[in-house]
Design an enzyme around this catalytic site. Structure first.
Site, PDB file in Angstrom:
ATOM      1  N   LYS A   1       0.845  -1.195   0.000  1.00  0.00           N
ATOM      2  CA  LYS A   1       0.000   0.000   0.000  1.00  0.00           C
ATOM      3  C   LYS A   1       0.885   1.253   0.000  1.00  0.00           C
ATOM      4  CE  LYS A   1      -3.480   2.351   2.756  1.00  0.00           C
ATOM      5  NZ  LYS A   1      -4.292   2.332   3.978  1.00  0.00           N
TER       6      LYS A   1
ATOM      7  N   GLU B   1      11.003  -4.490   3.780  1.00  0.00           N
ATOM      8  CA  GLU B   1      11.093  -5.881   3.328  1.00  0.00           C
ATOM      9  C   GLU B   1      10.638  -6.007   1.878  1.00  0.00           C
ATOM     10  OE1 GLU B   1       9.710  -4.763   6.086  1.00  0.00           O
ATOM     11  OE2 GLU B   1       9.959  -6.141   7.769  1.00  0.00           O
TER      12      GLU B   1
ATOM     13  N   GLY C   1      -4.257  -1.967   5.584  1.00  0.00           N
ATOM     14  CA  GLY C   1      -3.443  -3.085   5.093  1.00  0.00           C
ATOM     15  C   GLY C   1      -4.004  -4.440   5.500  1.00  0.00           C
ATOM     16  N   ARG C   2      -4.376  -4.577   6.764  1.00  0.00           N
ATOM     17  CA  ARG C   2      -4.820  -5.895   7.255  1.00  0.00           C
ATOM     18  C   ARG C   2      -6.248  -6.218   6.850  1.00  0.00           C
ATOM     19  NH1 ARG C   2      -3.423  -2.406  11.113  1.00  0.00           N
ATOM     20  NH2 ARG C   2      -4.977  -1.563  12.550  1.00  0.00           N
TER      21      ARG C   2
ATOM     22  N   GLU D   1      -2.890  -6.292  15.650  1.00  0.00           N
ATOM     23  CA  GLU D   1      -2.479  -4.983  15.132  1.00  0.00           C
ATOM     24  C   GLU D   1      -3.630  -3.982  15.265  1.00  0.00           C
ATOM     25  OE1 GLU D   1       0.763  -4.251  11.798  1.00  0.00           O
ATOM     26  OE2 GLU D   1      -1.199  -4.230  10.854  1.00  0.00           O
TER      27      GLU D   1
ATOM     28  N   HIS E   1      -1.556 -32.710  20.200  1.00  0.00           N
ATOM     29  CA  HIS E   1      -0.362 -33.441  20.632  1.00  0.00           C
ATOM     30  C   HIS E   1       0.767 -32.469  20.948  1.00  0.00           C
ATOM     31  CE1 HIS E   1      -2.368 -37.167  19.497  1.00  0.00           C
ATOM     32  NE2 HIS E   1      -2.858 -36.436  18.508  1.00  0.00           N
TER      33      HIS E   1
ATOM     34  N   LYS F   1      10.630   0.285  13.347  1.00  0.00           N
ATOM     35  CA  LYS F   1      11.133   0.550  11.990  1.00  0.00           C
ATOM     36  C   LYS F   1      12.213   1.629  12.034  1.00  0.00           C
ATOM     37  CE  LYS F   1       6.769  -0.450   9.580  1.00  0.00           C
ATOM     38  NZ  LYS F   1       5.692   0.124   8.775  1.00  0.00           N
TER      39      LYS F   1
HETATM   40  O1  F6P Z   1       4.229  -2.429   9.590  1.00  0.00           O
HETATM   41  C1  F6P Z   1       2.898  -2.764   9.643  1.00  0.00           C
HETATM   42  C2  F6P Z   1       2.243  -2.586   8.319  1.00  0.00           C
HETATM   43  O2  F6P Z   1       2.070  -1.241   8.078  1.00  0.00           O
HETATM   44  C3  F6P Z   1       0.922  -3.329   8.238  1.00  0.00           C
HETATM   45  O3  F6P Z   1      -0.128  -2.637   8.800  1.00  0.00           O
HETATM   46  C4  F6P Z   1       0.796  -3.531   6.766  1.00  0.00           C
HETATM   47  O4  F6P Z   1      -0.138  -4.516   6.478  1.00  0.00           O
HETATM   48  C5  F6P Z   1       2.213  -3.918   6.413  1.00  0.00           C
HETATM   49  O5  F6P Z   1       3.007  -3.130   7.251  1.00  0.00           O
HETATM   50  C6  F6P Z   1       2.602  -3.745   4.979  1.00  0.00           C
HETATM   51  O6  F6P Z   1       2.443  -2.433   4.551  1.00  0.00           O
HETATM   52  P1  F6P Z   1       2.490  -2.045   3.020  1.00  0.00           P
HETATM   53  O7  F6P Z   1       1.358  -2.714   2.322  1.00  0.00           O
HETATM   54  O8  F6P Z   1       2.370  -0.553   2.991  1.00  0.00           O
HETATM   55  O9  F6P Z   1       3.813  -2.511   2.481  1.00  0.00           O
END
Ligand code: F6P
Length: 546
Positions: free
Chosen positions: A204, A210, A265-266, A351, A382, A510
């Protein structure tokens, strides 16, 4: 302080809950309890009878809901109010599956129209891949799609793709890479051909370390195989709300699918972030997934509290968290395809509601979101069920079971179901000291041995659980299941009077991560942090230098 003291009916609810008979007595008193406290909606059936509640509890929940203004606050979300007030955003993921009030306008254009246009664009893209129309830089058809994203841009698409394996169209292979750990991307690329691989950068913000780093390394991999900059258009698309940043990376605006401010995002698997899902299961099935979620939205919006699945899950959860001190909640999908569901709901819930500030910025004095965890049944039986049955903490459980399997195999499914049902029964009934003694005596043990052993075999019981059933795992039932948990989280956030839609808590890590990185990568940088972090960095540098 017990419970949610801001509400006038708190004390009545607290004393009622603490004076309820145990679960076994509740079942003994009402032979129809299982039926009474069950309901079906949107292709799901919820049996919530193994919870600490009676019809009086539901009446008290209704009072609490009135006092919290629950109905109006739910309506505020569906109508596009800026309920994510710390970021000045509406929360309209429900619009992605058609649950939009006609009046909803965002930034001047009708949300529903933007959603429809994006779905149409996704359909064209899926068709172009399926028909072999989209070719890589050497003219070969795309065979593999790697979605690079993390958090909400990964977990939802990944679990849905995995859970809906029986619906895969097998026209293209879909893969996911999330972690910054080089093992994730290298391991994936080792099996792929750069000439026939397309990447989706799903972010987003287009600013997540990452995702950007994995995308850059994927781009380098393509270049190393002979692709040049102009070829990138054939191998990269993005799903993002930040087109300029995607363009700076080398993905043209034409190759960007939109994301909007009003989708968190979530909560984004229903948007073009779900493109890899659509590629795996086809557009019709993707729409059925949206349809299932929409059916749950309609149920949530219209059903009275006593018959409202998300509200009942939310309120029983609140009873355990705020009135009995439960700090975790376990999800137990008895379905191999749903094995990653606990991880998905973990982000969704933790979150969203892992907060300590009310909406008016005052401090929250009670517990909020629980730790969400779990694993597929029967594996968990188990591993950690021992603690569920005899440990000292109260851990409410959700059992989730499809009544039929996509993989019929002898007696497997009946055995799976029997384990699922028996576990919730065992949690509820437990085993008394007398019963344990009787069993040992029946096995021929003497009195002294019985006295020593029996206490170890006692199971307190009276441990609550929900059981969620569906005929089978299908796009529609899975859509409904995920929407159910989304709305549960919303309702709990409303009672706790917090903003479920921001996530400021992830930011500090971060920022500090970047400060540490600059010191890891530059040996001459001063180690001016705390002594522990300095020593850790020094150890890393010492080995990295070799
Ligand atoms: O760091 C948390 C977060 O902002 C989440 O809320 C989100 O889903 C994820 O990182 C990825 O964010 P993006 O879609 O902006 O890369």
């Amino acid at each position: 302080m017990t419970g949610l003291t801001r509400y006038p009916s708190n004390d009545a609810l607290a004393s009622h809950l603490h004076n309820l008979p145990d679960l076994k007595s509740l079942f003994a008193a009402d032979p129809k309890r299982g039926e009474t406290f069950s309901l079906s909606a949107a292709g799901l059936t919820l049996d919530y009878s193994k919870n600490h509640l009676t019809s009086e509890t539901l009446a008290l929940f209704e009072k609490l809901a009135e006092e919290a203004g629950l109905g109006d606050k739910i309506q505020a979300m569906f109508s596009g109010a800026l309920i994510n007030h710390t970021e000045g955003r509406a929360v309209l993921h429900t619009a992605l599956r058609g649950s939009v009030d006609d009046s909803v306008i965002s930034e001047g254009s009708q949300v529903a129209q933007e959603v429809a246009a994006t779905l149409a664009r996704m359909a064209r893209f899926v068709e172009a891949i399926y028909s072999g129309q989209l070719l890589g830089f050497t003219g070969k058809a795309i065979t593999d799609v790697v979605s690079i994203g993390i958090g909400g841009s990964f977990l939802g698409p990944k679990i849905v793709t995995e859970a809906l394996k029986p619906f895969w169209q097998h026209k293209v292979k879909v893969h996911y890479v999330a972690n910054i750990d080089g093992a994730a991307l290298s391991g994936k690329l080792a099996d792929l051909d750069p000439q026939t691989t397309l990447f989706i950068t799903a972010s987003k913000s287009f600013g997540t370390q990452e995702t950007l780093t994995n995308s850059e390394s994927a781009r380098d991999w393509l270049k190393a195989a002979g692709a040049d900059f102009s070829d990138l258009a054939k191998h990269f698309v993005a799903v993002t709300a930040n087109v300029p940043k995607a363009e700076a990376f080398g993905i043209s605006a034409d190759n960007c699918f939109p994301m909007w401010d009003w989708v968190g995002g979530r909560y984004s698997l229903w948007s073009a972030i779900g493109l890899p899902i659509a590629l795996a299961i086809g557009m019709d099935n993707f729409k059925a997934l949206l349809g299932g979620a929409n059916a749950m939205d309609q149920h949530f919006k219209t059903a009275p509290l006593k018959q409202n699945m998300p509200m009942l899950l939310a309120l029983t959860g609140i009873a355990y968290i705020n009135y009995f001190g439960a700090t975790s909640h376990v999800l137990l999908p008895y379905d191999h395809g749903l094995r990653a569901l606990p991880g998905y709901v973990q982000q969704l819930d933790m979150e969203s509601n892992g907060k300590s500030c009310h909406n008016d910025a005052s401090a929250i004095e009670h517990l909020t979101g629980p730790v969400i965890w779990g694993a597929e049944g029967t594996n968990g039986q188990h591993a950690f069920h021992q603690l569920l049955h005899q440990g000292k903490q109260l851990i409410p459980a959700d059992f989730i079971l499809p009544l039929t399997s996509h993989y019929p195999l002898g007696r497997h499914h009946a055995m799976l179901a029997s384990n699922c049902f028996a576990q919730s029964q065992a949690l509820m009934e437990g085993k008394s000291l007398d019963k344990a003694k009787q069993e040992l005596a029946a096995n021929g043990l003497g009195e002294a041995e019985i006295a020593k052993l029996a206490p170890h075999k006692v199971m307190p019981g009276n441990r609550p659980s929900n059981t969620l059933l569906m005929d089978s795992v299908s796009p529609a039932t899975l859509g409904a299941l995920i929407a159910l948990y989304e709305h549960k989280v919303l309702v709990q956030g409303i009672f706790w009077d917090l903003n479920s839609f921001d996530q400021w808590g992830v930011e500090l890590g971060k920022v500090l991560g970047n400060e540490v990185l600059s010191r890891l990568e530059d040996d001459s940088a001063l180690l001016d942090l705390d002594s522990s972090t300095n020593a850790l960095i020094a150890r890393f540098r010492a080995l990295a230098a070799k």
